[in-house]
Write an enzyme that holds these catalytic residues in place. Structure first.
Site, PDB file in Angstrom:
ATOM      1  CG  HIS A  77      -1.373   4.821  -0.329  1.00 15.32           C
ATOM      2  ND1 HIS A  77      -0.609   4.662   0.800  1.00 15.32           N
ATOM      3  CD2 HIS A  77      -2.467   4.036  -0.145  1.00 15.32           C
ATOM      4  CE1 HIS A  77      -1.230   3.831   1.632  1.00 15.32           C
ATOM      5  NE2 HIS A  77      -2.361   3.431   1.070  1.00 15.32           N
ATOM      6  CG  ASP A  87      -0.180  -0.074   2.552  1.00 12.58           C
ATOM      7  OD1 ASP A  87       0.922  -0.662   2.576  1.00 12.58           O
ATOM      8  OD2 ASP A  87      -0.678   0.438   3.559  1.00 12.58           O
ATOM      9  NE  ARG A 119       0.148   4.034   6.414  1.00 15.78           N
ATOM     10  CZ  ARG A 119      -0.854   4.576   5.749  1.00 15.78           C
ATOM     11  NH1 ARG A 119      -0.967   5.884   5.633  1.00 15.78           N
ATOM     12  NH2 ARG A 119      -1.773   3.799   5.201  1.00 15.78           N
ATOM     13  CG  ASP A 120       3.228   2.246  11.892  1.00 17.96           C
ATOM     14  OD1 ASP A 120       2.445   2.651  11.006  1.00 17.96           O
ATOM     15  OD2 ASP A 120       3.016   2.402  13.106  1.00 17.96           O
ATOM     16  CD  GLU A 121      -1.134   0.366   6.674  1.00 17.05           C
ATOM     17  OE1 GLU A 121      -1.117   1.524   7.077  1.00 17.05           O
ATOM     18  OE2 GLU A 121      -2.180  -0.220   6.323  1.00 17.05           O
ATOM     19  CG  ASP A 159      -4.181  -0.584  -1.334  1.00 14.79           C
ATOM     20  OD1 ASP A 159      -5.089  -1.189  -0.741  1.00 14.79           O
ATOM     21  OD2 ASP A 159      -3.659   0.444  -0.887  1.00 14.79           O
ATOM     22  CD1 TRP A 207      -7.930  -4.414   0.849  1.00  7.04           C
ATOM     23  CD2 TRP A 207      -9.886  -3.551   0.184  1.00  7.04           C
ATOM     24  NE1 TRP A 207      -7.828  -3.047   0.865  1.00  7.04           N
ATOM     25  CE2 TRP A 207      -8.993  -2.497   0.469  1.00  7.04           C
ATOM     26  CE3 TRP A 207     -11.156  -3.237  -0.259  1.00  7.04           C
ATOM     27  CZ2 TRP A 207      -9.350  -1.148   0.324  1.00  7.04           C
ATOM     28  CZ3 TRP A 207     -11.529  -1.897  -0.406  1.00  7.04           C
ATOM     29  CH2 TRP A 207     -10.632  -0.884  -0.119  1.00  7.04           C
ATOM     30  CD  GLU A 228      -3.344   6.484   3.004  1.00  7.19           C
ATOM     31  OE1 GLU A 228      -2.451   7.114   3.595  1.00  7.19           O
ATOM     32  OE2 GLU A 228      -3.832   5.437   3.441  1.00  7.19           O
TER      33      GLU A 228
HETATM   34  C1  BGC Z   1      -3.957   0.995   3.757  1.00  6.10           C
HETATM   35  C2  BGC Z   1      -4.721   0.902   2.489  1.00  6.10           C
HETATM   36  C3  BGC Z   1      -5.679  -0.206   2.598  1.00  6.10           C
HETATM   37  C4  BGC Z   1      -6.650   0.217   3.657  1.00  6.10           C
HETATM   38  C5  BGC Z   1      -7.768  -0.727   3.828  1.00  6.10           C
HETATM   39  C6  BGC Z   1      -4.905   1.314   4.847  1.00  6.10           C
HETATM   40  O1  BGC Z   1      -4.289   1.381   6.065  1.00  6.10           O
HETATM   41  O2  BGC Z   1      -2.917   1.904   3.665  1.00  6.10           O
HETATM   42  O3  BGC Z   1      -4.159   1.255   1.364  1.00  6.10           O
HETATM   43  O4  BGC Z   1      -6.261  -0.645   1.447  1.00  6.10           O
HETATM   44  O5  BGC Z   1      -5.972   0.429   4.876  1.00  6.10           O
HETATM   45  O6  BGC Z   1      -8.735  -0.184   4.532  1.00  6.10           O
END
Ligand code: BGC
Length: 872
Positions: free
Chosen positions: A760, A467, A471-473, A480, A531, A739
């Site tokens: 994003h 995504d 960041r912490d993800e 996506d 998703w 984003e």
């Molecule tokens: C992500 C997204 C993802 C979404 C889903 C976010 O935290 O960055 O790109 O699809 O959560 O709700």
């Protein structure tokens, strides 16, 4: 002079990759481009020769296809006995044209089979036995010496890690892969790297070593303080296989004879960065003769049931470097370098420092008004590298190895000698995918948008489609990926990348059939429409774009389980699962949730995935399944109409996304389509020609408008510069896709820090329409992989010219048009052995090809002119 025979075929690919080392299949597939620029050129036959070495090609080939009467040039299966592990193959091909003339042989292509079976392995997993892993701790270094008693004929290194590894032989780093072996659900599968290492070895004493990093395995991953998702200690599994000129074989595998210690890397984490004290490096540790005092025996673990698979795609590599545009000094001794581009990777810093001097590199995507680094949107990710200098008299260079950052600006502090722009290099990392698409227009803003889309793809195609990279993800969010995949296929060759990721998606599927919202899985899965549907849409899209039926075969069962789950859980065929809705749509009542009813979205996707599954079944010759899911699709479609469409053609919720889903997925009866289209257009118009869509609706906007004859409205959205629009962020200075439509505004500053990534790619999904409609290069409905394709340029908007190309599986397609007043000139190249259907846009008159609206265009160069209603 026109050639009288085809030229030698080019762009040879094995399993859709150039010269892959260590493939994972005993029956690889071959592809090539036919070289023949004569009009109408076709391949009528081919001849493939493959052997262990070049010298064996004629005399003792492994496979000699002989002359095969066929026009096929893409994904030709290996035609004899399955290949074994370690088999080295060179191959070449020649082709015949329609007149029976043969081409010269192509240049040689190569590949090698990796280790296919568990029995090929004797290595054991080795790790540090006793680090206190409650926090990030020094990276383990492992080593073992061995001796070689003769000249080396061949040497291969097969290695994987749970975590990250840098392999070292005799003081040199092996290969140029970064963050290897990459990311999978390590409990299910591990990606094995294969290297030819003969040149690293020598007669006598040798040293084999590796540095290990936590990476995705045991570092921070997911959100906040989530760590050690897969295990506590990174570990290595490696097997070095050496063959001497004498025929003698030697194997050095990871086992209890290895020793472990730590060195200069005090901590390394993907989110937080790396911390190095160069003074602590045990110099020479990776060379023979090093006095490994204090190095301890490793902890050893047997191989478990997890798959060991040769890596299916090109690894992450340093793809390009960027030079800073400027240096500022917002506070004394604190320097900020602007790389001019939001990028993903890390910084290489040259310095002249004294021993013990500590330099700190902090990374951010944006600056605050006062010129300092903006890091609030990184959430808990520290994105900071710290380096304590050795103090080398001639200067030294630091570049972290077990981390990556998403940034445009790097802040450098702590050096007594101020760093200059010459000292700083941005090193861009992503999977080494071939660039296949080019797209350029008369409008610099649209060109910036295209550049932003491509940089979004670069930054987020790092091991899995993520995504965001900062960041912490940084997770493999399935929604996506699903909305962006079609655009991704234009920009780069992503076939192998998605084949690999689909394995992650399958590994993350729950026993009852739910595809996870992130793959590899982090946390529990819940069924989220748009998703989870990536599990069906992505294999289908890769099949359509690259003609790869294996991806359908490999995923068919998983796709079926998801559609069956939706069916089982539905109530009277209304989907019962929800999801993230039209994520980040405008005017959402609560964060992220748009007024488009969530079950409307789920039911639309339920219908659509049933339909794609039926189509996949048809491609695979599964007639019964095709029929079952075709019927299911029709029934869910009817349910959708009963449940969500009013008799006079309003879709419940009355949102752009609602209409887009209904139209894109063919959910409406023929008669209601124009009505729905009118509602959609009037909503766009009512908002001042603006969109209101989120992740789900946005990719459908322009394609749907074009499909139903309103390309004019699509162009209005494309050229729109007011919020929300694609060009709005371009005007705010974006160099990637953001984003949110307004992640930053010149007047209002930064958006909500909780969710505000500046890299994003989801909204970059407009790219597919730019290629397919603005440039006019599109797939044909009835045939995959662009061998038979469509040229349907729709000049419009404010553009006066467009130019681009696509390196398709069968050759390079080129297209361009220019508009002078009402006069349009379109030029295109149809590759050899391909055929295009040219479709004249609506409102075109006096076409140079004659009357009618579609024309077949054979291989060759073409020019078409027409007069258009559109124009100044
Ligand atoms: C992500 C997204 C993802 C979404 C889903 C976010 O935290 O960055 O790109 O699809 O959560 O709700």
């Amino acid at each position: 002079m026109r050639r009288m025979a085809p030229g030698a075929p080019t762009r040879l690919r094995t399993e859709m990759r150039p010269n892959p080392m260590g493939i994972g299949t005993p029956r690889p597939r071959f592809s090539w481009w036919v070289t023949d620029d004569r009009p109408g050129a076709r391949q009528t036959a081919y001849h493939v020769q493959a052997a262990a070495t070049e010298a064996d090609l004629e005399s003792s080939p492994l496979w000699d296809s002989g002359r095969v009467e066929s026009g096929a040039q893409h994904l030709i299966y290996w035609g004899c006995e399955p290949l074994g592990s370690r088999q080295q193959v060179v191959w070449r091909v020649r082709t015949w044209d329609a007149a029976g003339e043969v081409s010269p042989w192509s240049e040689l292509a190569r590949f090698e089979v990796g280790l296919l079976y568990h029995e090929d392995w004797t290595a054991e997993w080795i790790a540090h036995p006793e680090r206190d892993t409650s926090t990030s701790v020094p990276c383990p270094y492992v080593r073992r010496e061995f001796s070689i008693s003769g000249a080396v004929k061949r040497a291969r290194l097969y290695a994987t890690a749970r975590g990250l590894m840098e392999l070292r032989l005799n003081g040199r780093r092996v290969g140029n892969d970064e963050l290897a072996p990459g990311w999978t659900d390590y409990h299910r599968r591990n990606q094995v790297m294969t290297y030819d290492v003969a040149e690293y070895l020598r007669e006598g004493a040798n040293c084999f070593g590796a540095m290990l990093g936590d990476g995705w395995y045991s570092g921070y991953l997911g959100f906040q303080n989530n760590r050690q998702v897969y295990g506590k200690e990174p570990s290595l599994l490696a097997q070095l296989e050496i063959e001497l000129e004498t025929g003698e074989k030697l194997r050095v595998a990871t086992d209890r004879d290895w020793r472990v210690s730590t060195g200069a890397i005090l901590a390394a984490d993907l989110y937080h960065g790396e911390s190095v004290d160069a003074r602590l490096e045990p110099m020479g540790w990776d060379q023979a003769g090093f006095a490994a005092e204090g190095w301890r025996p490793v902890a050893v673990a047997a191989r478990d049931g997890a798959l060991l698979e040769p890596k299916r795609m090109a690894a992450v590599r340093a793809i390009q470097t960027l030079r800073p545009r400027s240096r500022t000094e917002p506070a004394p001794g604190v320097f900020i370098f602007d790389l001019g581009q939001n990028m993903v990777g890390r910084v290489r810093l040259r310095m002249r420092a004294s021993a013990g001097e500590t330099v700190v590199l902090r990374h951010g995507e944006m600056l605050q008004d006062d010129g300092s680094l903006y890091t609030a949107n990184l959430r808990s990710a520290r994105c900071t590298d710290t380096y304590v200098a050795r103090g080398d008299a001639g200067g030294e260079t630091y570049e972290p190895r077990f981390t990556f950052h998403g940034f445009r600006y790097v802040e450098v502090s702590g050096l007594a000698n101020a760093p200059t722009v010459e000292d700083v290099t941005g090193v861009v990392l992503h999977n080494d995918l071939e660039v296949t698409g080019r797209f350029e227009t008369s409008d610099p803003l649209i060109n910036q948008l295209q550049s932003n889309i491509v940089w979004g793809q670069k930054g987020n195609f790092l091991e899995v489609p993520t995504d965001c990279p900062q960041r912490d993800e940084r997770l493999g969010w399935t929604g996506d990926a699903q909305v962006f995949i079609r655009t991704a296929c234009f920009n780069m060759d992503v076939a192998a990348f998605f084949e690999k990721w689909m394995a992650d998606v399958r590994d993350a599927q729950t026993p009852d059939g739910v595809f996870h919202h992130v793959a590899p899985a982090i946390g529990n899965a819940w069924a989220s429409s748009a998703w989870a549907d990536a599990g069906v849409i992505c294999p289908w899209t890769i099949f359509r774009c690259y003609g790869d039926k294996e991806i359908l075969r490999e995923n068919f069962e998983a796709m079926t389980r998801w559609v069956d789950y939706q069916h089982r859980e539905s109530k009277d065929l209304v989907a019962s699962h929800t999801g993230f809705g039209d994520w980040l749509a405008i005017d959402a009542p609560d964060p992220g949730r748009a007024p488009t009813p969530v079950r409307l979205i789920s039911t639309a996707y339920f219908a659509w995935t049933a339909r794609l599954l039926a189509a996949a079944a048809r491609e695979l010759g599964k007639a019964a399944e095709a029929q079952t899911y075709e019927r299911l699709w029709e029934r869910v479609r009817e349910t959708f109409q009963n449940e969500w469409v009013t008799p006079n053609g309003r879709v419940v919720g009355n949102t752009q996304t609602g209409y887009l889903l209904a139209l894109a997925f063919d959910l409406l009866p023929e008669a209601q389509r124009p009505v729905a289209l009118a509602h959609l257009v009037s909503d766009i118009e009512g908002r001042g020609w603006k969109l209101s869509t989120g992740f789900v609706g946005t990719p459908l906007l322009c394609p749907v408008l074009t499909r139903f004859g309103r390309t004019d409205v699509a162009y209005r959205l494309l050229h729109q510069r007011a919020y929300p629009s694609w060009l709005y962020s371009v005007d705010q200075g974006a160099t990637t896709i953001w984003e949110r439509w307004n992640s930053y505004t010149k007047e209002g500053g930064f958006g909500d820090v909780g969710m505000n990534s500046f890299n994003h790619y989801a909204y970059g999904s407009v790219g597919e329409w730019m290629y397919a409609t603005v440039l006019g290069v599109d797939l044909a409905a009835e045939s995959p992989a662009f061998q038979s394709f469509v040229l349907r340029p729709e000049p419009g908007g404010e553009l006066t010219w467009v130019k681009g190309s696509l390196d398709a599986p069968h050759g390079r397609i080129e297209a361009e048009w220019k508009r002078e007043g009402h006069q349009v000139t379109f030029r295109a190249t149809v590759p050899a052995n391909s055929v295009a259907t040219f479709r004249l846009p609506a409102g075109a008159r006096e076409c140079s090809l004659g009357t009618g609206s579609t024309f077949p265009l054979p291989a060759g160069r073409h020019e078409v002119t027409w007069t258009s209603d559109i124009g100044p």
